[in-house]
Motif scaffolding. Structure first.
Motif, PDB file in Angstrom:
ATOM      1  N   LEU A  93     102.443  31.255 -15.548  1.00  9.72           N
ATOM      2  CA  LEU A  93     103.648  32.007 -15.205  1.00  9.72           C
ATOM      3  C   LEU A  93     103.265  33.412 -14.748  1.00  9.72           C
ATOM      4  N   TRP A  94     103.702  33.761 -13.546  1.00  9.85           N
ATOM      5  CA  TRP A  94     103.485  35.096 -12.996  1.00  9.85           C
ATOM      6  C   TRP A  94     104.800  35.863 -13.079  1.00  9.85           C
ATOM      7  N   MET A  95     104.765  37.026 -13.762  1.00  7.85           N
ATOM      8  CA  MET A  95     105.966  37.830 -13.950  1.00  7.85           C
ATOM      9  C   MET A  95     105.772  39.184 -13.252  1.00  7.85           C
ATOM     10  N   PRO A  96     106.262  39.320 -12.014  1.00  6.43           N
ATOM     11  CA  PRO A  96     106.043  40.562 -11.261  1.00  6.43           C
ATOM     12  C   PRO A  96     106.984  41.695 -11.612  1.00  6.43           C
ATOM     13  N   THR A 136     112.610  43.413 -16.565  1.00  2.00           N
ATOM     14  CA  THR A 136     111.812  43.827 -15.406  1.00  2.00           C
ATOM     15  C   THR A 136     111.328  45.268 -15.519  1.00  2.00           C
ATOM     16  N   VAL A 137     111.570  45.904 -16.659  1.00  2.00           N
ATOM     17  CA  VAL A 137     111.135  47.288 -16.867  1.00  2.00           C
ATOM     18  C   VAL A 137     109.812  47.289 -17.624  1.00  2.00           C
ATOM     19  N   ALA A 138     108.852  48.055 -17.158  1.00  2.00           N
ATOM     20  CA  ALA A 138     107.552  48.118 -17.827  1.00  2.00           C
ATOM     21  C   ALA A 138     107.668  48.892 -19.130  1.00  2.00           C
ATOM     22  N   PRO A 139     107.092  48.391 -20.212  1.00  2.00           N
ATOM     23  CA  PRO A 139     107.114  49.138 -21.477  1.00  2.00           C
ATOM     24  C   PRO A 139     106.246  50.388 -21.371  1.00  2.00           C
ATOM     25  N   ASN A 140     106.611  51.391 -22.124  1.00  2.00           N
ATOM     26  CA  ASN A 140     105.851  52.638 -22.132  1.00  2.00           C
ATOM     27  C   ASN A 140     104.672  52.483 -23.092  1.00  2.00           C
ATOM     28  N   THR A 141     103.457  52.322 -22.530  1.00  2.00           N
ATOM     29  CA  THR A 141     102.277  52.090 -23.367  1.00  2.00           C
ATOM     30  C   THR A 141     101.618  53.386 -23.833  1.00  2.00           C
ATOM     31  N   LYS A 142     102.140  54.531 -23.374  1.00  3.66           N
ATOM     32  CA  LYS A 142     101.570  55.816 -23.807  1.00  3.66           C
ATOM     33  C   LYS A 142     102.272  56.328 -25.065  1.00  3.66           C
ATOM     34  N   THR A 143     103.595  56.255 -25.087  1.00  2.00           N
ATOM     35  CA  THR A 143     104.348  56.766 -26.234  1.00  2.00           C
ATOM     36  C   THR A 143     104.946  55.658 -27.089  1.00  2.00           C
ATOM     37  N   GLY A 144     105.069  54.455 -26.521  1.00  5.05           N
ATOM     38  CA  GLY A 144     105.708  53.366 -27.242  1.00  5.05           C
ATOM     39  C   GLY A 144     107.217  53.483 -27.288  1.00  5.05           C
ATOM     40  N   GLU A 145     107.763  54.442 -26.539  1.00  4.62           N
ATOM     41  CA  GLU A 145     109.210  54.672 -26.548  1.00  4.62           C
ATOM     42  C   GLU A 145     109.963  53.451 -26.034  1.00  4.62           C
ATOM     43  N   ALA A 146     111.034  53.113 -26.728  1.00  4.80           N
ATOM     44  CA  ALA A 146     111.841  51.953 -26.346  1.00  4.80           C
ATOM     45  C   ALA A 146     112.668  52.254 -25.105  1.00  4.80           C
ATOM     46  N   ASP A 264     101.648  39.064 -16.981  1.00  7.84           N
ATOM     47  CA  ASP A 264     102.738  40.041 -16.984  1.00  7.84           C
ATOM     48  C   ASP A 264     102.275  41.224 -16.123  1.00  7.84           C
ATOM     49  N   LEU A 265     102.608  41.187 -14.846  1.00  3.47           N
ATOM     50  CA  LEU A 265     102.082  42.180 -13.917  1.00  3.47           C
ATOM     51  C   LEU A 265     102.658  43.563 -14.174  1.00  3.47           C
ATOM     52  N   GLU A 266     103.919  43.635 -14.571  1.00  3.84           N
ATOM     53  CA  GLU A 266     104.537  44.935 -14.847  1.00  3.84           C
ATOM     54  C   GLU A 266     103.916  45.561 -16.094  1.00  3.84           C
ATOM     55  N   GLY A 267     103.660  44.746 -17.101  1.00  2.00           N
ATOM     56  CA  GLY A 267     103.094  45.266 -18.339  1.00  2.00           C
ATOM     57  C   GLY A 267     101.586  45.414 -18.309  1.00  2.00           C
ATOM     58  N   GLY A 268     100.908  44.692 -17.405  1.00  2.00           N
ATOM     59  CA  GLY A 268      99.460  44.824 -17.262  1.00  2.00           C
ATOM     60  C   GLY A 268      98.645  43.963 -18.199  1.00  2.00           C
ATOM     61  N   ILE A 269      99.227  42.848 -18.686  1.00  2.00           N
ATOM     62  CA  ILE A 269      98.471  41.962 -19.575  1.00  2.00           C
ATOM     63  C   ILE A 269      98.578  40.508 -19.105  1.00  2.00           C
ATOM     64  N   TYR A 270      97.677  39.677 -19.634  1.00  2.97           N
ATOM     65  CA  TYR A 270      97.838  38.233 -19.559  1.00  2.97           C
ATOM     66  C   TYR A 270      97.747  37.697 -20.985  1.00  2.97           C
ATOM     67  N   GLY A 283      94.748  39.651 -23.021  1.00  2.00           N
ATOM     68  CA  GLY A 283      93.810  40.516 -22.318  1.00  2.00           C
ATOM     69  C   GLY A 283      94.528  41.351 -21.281  1.00  2.00           C
ATOM     70  N   SER A 284      93.770  42.172 -20.567  1.00  2.00           N
ATOM     71  CA  SER A 284      94.338  43.078 -19.573  1.00  2.00           C
ATOM     72  C   SER A 284      94.124  42.539 -18.157  1.00  2.00           C
ATOM     73  N   VAL A 285      95.074  42.863 -17.264  1.00  3.59           N
ATOM     74  CA  VAL A 285      94.912  42.564 -15.836  1.00  3.59           C
ATOM     75  C   VAL A 285      94.790  43.851 -15.024  1.00  3.59           C
ATOM     76  N   LEU A 286      94.593  44.971 -15.692  1.00  2.00           N
ATOM     77  CA  LEU A 286      94.556  46.269 -15.023  1.00  2.00           C
ATOM     78  C   LEU A 286      93.140  46.605 -14.557  1.00  2.00           C
ATOM     79  N   GLU A 287      93.053  47.132 -13.341  1.00  2.00           N
ATOM     80  CA  GLU A 287      91.762  47.541 -12.807  1.00  2.00           C
ATOM     81  C   GLU A 287      91.105  48.606 -13.692  1.00  2.00           C
ATOM     82  N   GLU A 288      91.899  49.447 -14.305  1.00  2.00           N
ATOM     83  CA  GLU A 288      91.360  50.522 -15.148  1.00  2.00           C
ATOM     84  C   GLU A 288      90.627  49.992 -16.372  1.00  2.00           C
TER      85      GLU A 288
END
Length: 412
Positions: A93-96, A136-146, A264-270, A283-288
């Motif tokens: 499943l690909w979630m863009p 379809t909104v990316a979660p905030n992975t820096k602050t964890g804010e809802a 999960d392309l928006e969230g940056g994980i698989y 795991g991560s799908v992010l280039e970083e």
């Protein structure tokens, strides 16, 4: 001095696939040399072994198609009466996320390339996979804010994708190779390659043994550049061992319904399930997250970073809301061999006669391994067999131009 027609360095999934494909179409005397003590000690053992079709380049889609076909028909491909490995056709499943047109564009392209896909909107997603959030909104992975979740998703489902256990698969290939007369050796570190008049002549092992050969295949994964250096060759590609982190946890009963392999392309994980659905692997799908170069592939940090664990699990909880914040979290690390030029493999003959490359898979190697084996074996022997790929070796030749890509990550 022993003489062999072909010596393959590396008994990971790539080296064993090449050996098996050579053995099933020739009477060549083949030796596979692996420095590790057993199957799966290198990149193969740490692979998530996800078998997905979608790539940016059409040639890679076809390459993946042909590799996955062998895994789906594993018993017929290996000729083993009772292989250890079994393909799990869980779907991919690909979630863009917020990109409302991506899934439909890719569905049209995959259909053209003969790949079975569907497009799922919010309702279709929840009907098929009730544990998922269609947000379809990316979660905030820096602050964890809802945030307030927003629907309107368009998701692509590869119905024939899935995964297969990587160590069992490699073990099956080792068994198939040995049954065909291939000499597969462990604890056999190559220390030097003798090159005479621009041609491969022999390899020398740490125990002092020398094996004469006119054809040497470098399938050494993260150690591949060391081998080229031993040959005195500048391969012309920037191939880097990179540390990759994986987190896993038990799947609780609260998480109902089927869970496919998910990007999960928006969230940056698989993520996918493991152990018959009893665990979740993330795991991560992010280039970083593919930047941490490892100076010595024999010595690198094998535990995951706490920051990484927190980040990917935060995204996982966003995508699977019923997942409780309890349970033991574990992790491990493996190595990709990243081709920094275009994150695609280099395959085939090099400037040294008799030296062949099978390197730089950048996280793509497992799913295409059977096709890589057929491509190289056919080029060496001229013989065709069932399960062969129709992708020409020139598409990934050592002397090709780098493939142009928008992003250089494991999803390229």
């Amino acid at each position: 001095m022993q003489t062999r027609d072909v010596v393959i360095i590396g008994a990971g999934i790539i080296g064993l696939s090449i050996a098996w494909q050579l053995a099933r179409r020739s009477n060549l005397r083949i030796t596979v040399l692996e420095k590790g003590a057993g199957v799966g000690e290198g990149s193969t053992g740490a692979s998530s072994a996800i078998c997905r079709y979608r790539y940016s380049a059409d040639e890679m889609v076809r390459f993946a198609r042909d590799g996955i076909h062998a895994y789906q028909e594993w018993q017929a491909f290996t000729g083993l009466e009772s292989p250890r490995a079994r393909f799990n056709r869980d779907g991919v499943l690909w979630m863009p996320g917020s990109d409302a047109t991506w899934a439909d564009r890719e569905h049209e392209r995959m259909q053209r390339l003969g790949i079975a896909t569907e497009v799922l909107d919010d309702a279709g997603l929840l009907e098929r996979f009730p544990a998922f959030s269609p947000c379809t909104v990316a979660p905030n992975t820096k602050t964890g804010e809802a945030h307030e979740c927003r629907g309107g998703s368009r998701n692509l489902l590869e119905t024939d994708g899935g995964y297969i256990d990587p160590v069992s698969t490699a073990q099956d290939l080792a068994d198939a190779c040995r049954s065909a007369g291939v000499d597969v050796r462990f604890r056999s570190r190559v220390t030097n390659v003798d090159v005479a008049n621009g041609c491969v002549a022999s390899v020398r092992l740490a125990d002092g043994e020398t094996i004469a050969t006119g054809l040497l295949v470098n399938a050494a994964g993260p150690w591949c550049t060391r081998l080229y250096t031993a040959c005195g060759l500048d391969i012309g590609w920037d191939l880097e061992p990179v540390r990759i982190q994986i987190v896993y946890r038990d799947r609780p009963r609260e998480l109902a319904g089927h869970i496919p392999v998910t990007a999960d392309l928006e969230g940056g994980i698989y993520f996918r399930t493991e152990n018959r659905g009893a665990q979740l692997v993330v795991g991560s799908v992010l280039e970083e997250d593919e930047k941490e170069r490892v100076a010595d592939p024999d010595r690198f940090q094998t535990e995951t970073d706490q920051e990484f664990e927190i980040r990917v699990l935060h995204v996982l909880h966003h995508r699977l809301p019923a997942l409780p914040y309890t349970g033991r979290i574990r992790g491990y690390c493996g190595l990709y061999t990243i081709n920094r030029n275009d994150v695609h493999p280099i395959l085939g003959p090099t400037d040294i006669e008799g030296l062949w490359a099978a390197n730089g898979f950048s996280g793509h190697g497992f799913k295409i391994a059977p096709a890589v084996g057929s491509m190289i074996a056919r080029a060496i022997t001229g013989e065709h067999r069932d399960f062969d790929t129709d992708v020409p070796i020139e598409s990934f030749a050592v002397h090709r131009e780098p493939i142009r890509l928008e992003t250089k990550s494991v999803l390229a």
